[in-house]
Scaffold this motif. Structure first.
Motif, mmCIF file in Angstrom:
data_model
loop_
_atom_site.group_PDB
_atom_site.id
_atom_site.type_symbol
_atom_site.label_atom_id
_atom_site.label_comp_id
_atom_site.label_asym_id
_atom_site.label_seq_id
_atom_site.Cartn_x
_atom_site.Cartn_y
_atom_site.Cartn_z
ATOM 1 N N GLN A 56 -18.573 -20.155 5.369
ATOM 2 C CA GLN A 56 -19.393 -19.030 5.775
ATOM 3 C C GLN A 56 -20.766 -19.797 6.651
ATOM 4 O O GLN A 56 -21.189 -19.280 7.409
ATOM 5 C CB GLN A 56 -19.990 -18.499 4.478
ATOM 6 C CG GLN A 56 -19.050 -17.427 4.084
ATOM 7 C CD GLN A 56 -19.440 -16.720 2.677
ATOM 8 O OE1 GLN A 56 -20.309 -17.415 1.787
ATOM 9 N NE2 GLN A 56 -19.239 -15.659 2.629
ATOM 10 N N GLN A 57 -20.958 -20.974 6.157
ATOM 11 C CA GLN A 57 -21.897 -21.743 6.968
ATOM 12 C C GLN A 57 -21.533 -22.179 8.219
ATOM 13 O O GLN A 57 -22.211 -22.369 9.191
ATOM 14 C CB GLN A 57 -22.376 -23.224 6.058
ATOM 15 C CG GLN A 57 -23.093 -22.941 4.992
ATOM 16 C CD GLN A 57 -23.517 -24.049 3.950
ATOM 17 O OE1 GLN A 57 -23.146 -24.994 4.378
ATOM 18 N NE2 GLN A 57 -23.873 -23.869 2.852
ATOM 19 N N GLU B 163 -18.041 -21.287 0.785
ATOM 20 C CA GLU B 163 -19.504 -21.492 1.018
ATOM 21 C C GLU B 163 -19.500 -22.395 2.259
ATOM 22 O O GLU B 163 -20.041 -22.168 3.398
ATOM 23 C CB GLU B 163 -20.089 -22.367 0.076
ATOM 24 C CG GLU B 163 -21.545 -22.863 0.362
ATOM 25 C CD GLU B 163 -22.123 -23.551 -1.085
ATOM 26 O OE1 GLU B 163 -23.163 -24.348 -0.431
ATOM 27 O OE2 GLU B 163 -21.808 -23.538 -1.974
ATOM 28 N N VAL C 161 -17.406 -14.623 8.161
ATOM 29 C CA VAL C 161 -16.050 -14.929 7.275
ATOM 30 C C VAL C 161 -16.148 -13.913 6.248
ATOM 31 O O VAL C 161 -16.762 -13.752 5.717
ATOM 32 C CB VAL C 161 -16.230 -16.404 6.760
ATOM 33 C CG1 VAL C 161 -15.068 -16.733 5.789
ATOM 34 C CG2 VAL C 161 -16.172 -17.653 7.779
ATOM 35 N N VAL D 52 -14.709 -10.348 1.064
ATOM 36 C CA VAL D 52 -16.095 -9.647 0.946
ATOM 37 C C VAL D 52 -15.916 -8.642 0.056
ATOM 38 O O VAL D 52 -16.808 -8.365 -0.903
ATOM 39 C CB VAL D 52 -16.691 -9.326 2.178
ATOM 40 C CG1 VAL D 52 -17.751 -8.480 1.931
ATOM 41 C CG2 VAL D 52 -17.097 -10.544 3.258
ATOM 42 N N LYS E 168 -19.494 -17.839 11.714
ATOM 43 C CA LYS E 168 -20.149 -16.305 11.566
ATOM 44 C C LYS E 168 -19.140 -15.254 10.994
ATOM 45 O O LYS E 168 -17.980 -15.316 11.726
ATOM 46 C CB LYS E 168 -20.624 -16.157 12.974
ATOM 47 C CG LYS E 168 -21.687 -14.899 12.661
ATOM 48 C CD LYS E 168 -22.272 -14.209 14.037
ATOM 49 C CE LYS E 168 -23.089 -13.105 13.994
ATOM 50 N NZ LYS E 168 -23.774 -12.628 15.168
ATOM 51 N N THR F 119 -12.189 -13.661 10.045
ATOM 52 C CA THR F 119 -13.413 -12.873 10.375
ATOM 53 C C THR F 119 -13.784 -11.673 10.396
ATOM 54 O O THR F 119 -12.685 -11.230 10.791
ATOM 55 C CB THR F 119 -14.342 -14.111 11.410
ATOM 56 O OG1 THR F 119 -13.645 -13.768 12.485
ATOM 57 C CG2 THR F 119 -14.314 -15.358 11.285
#
Length: 72
Positions: free
Chosen positions: A31-32, A28, A37, A49, A35, A8
């Motif tokens: 990330q849900q 996915e 990631v 990212v 916080k 993260t």
């Protein structure tokens, strides 16, 4: 089950073992669940990212020394 390594934006993260089959599904899901990631890895495949999805190159094989040493 597969394991995914994640990190993260606050230098935290870990390894998660789950029933997800693909890296995009894991990105996915993580990330849900967590916080910030910023990177997820599985084997040589990764998502970040900055770079999106990619793969690390396979390690190169060590070169064999074809020269023979002669003692004299």
């Amino acid at each position: 089950m597969k394991s995914f390594l994640f990190s993260t934006d606050n230098d935290r993260g870990g390894v998660i073992l789950c029933d997800l089959d693909t890296l995009p599904e894991a990105v996915e899901y993580l990330q849900q669940r967590f916080k910030g990631v910023v990177r997820v890895e599985q084997g040589r495949d990764y998502w970040s990212v900055e770079e999106g999805f990619g793969s690390l190159p396979a390690p190169s094989e060590p070169e064999l020394n074809t020269e023979t040493s002669q003692s004299g």
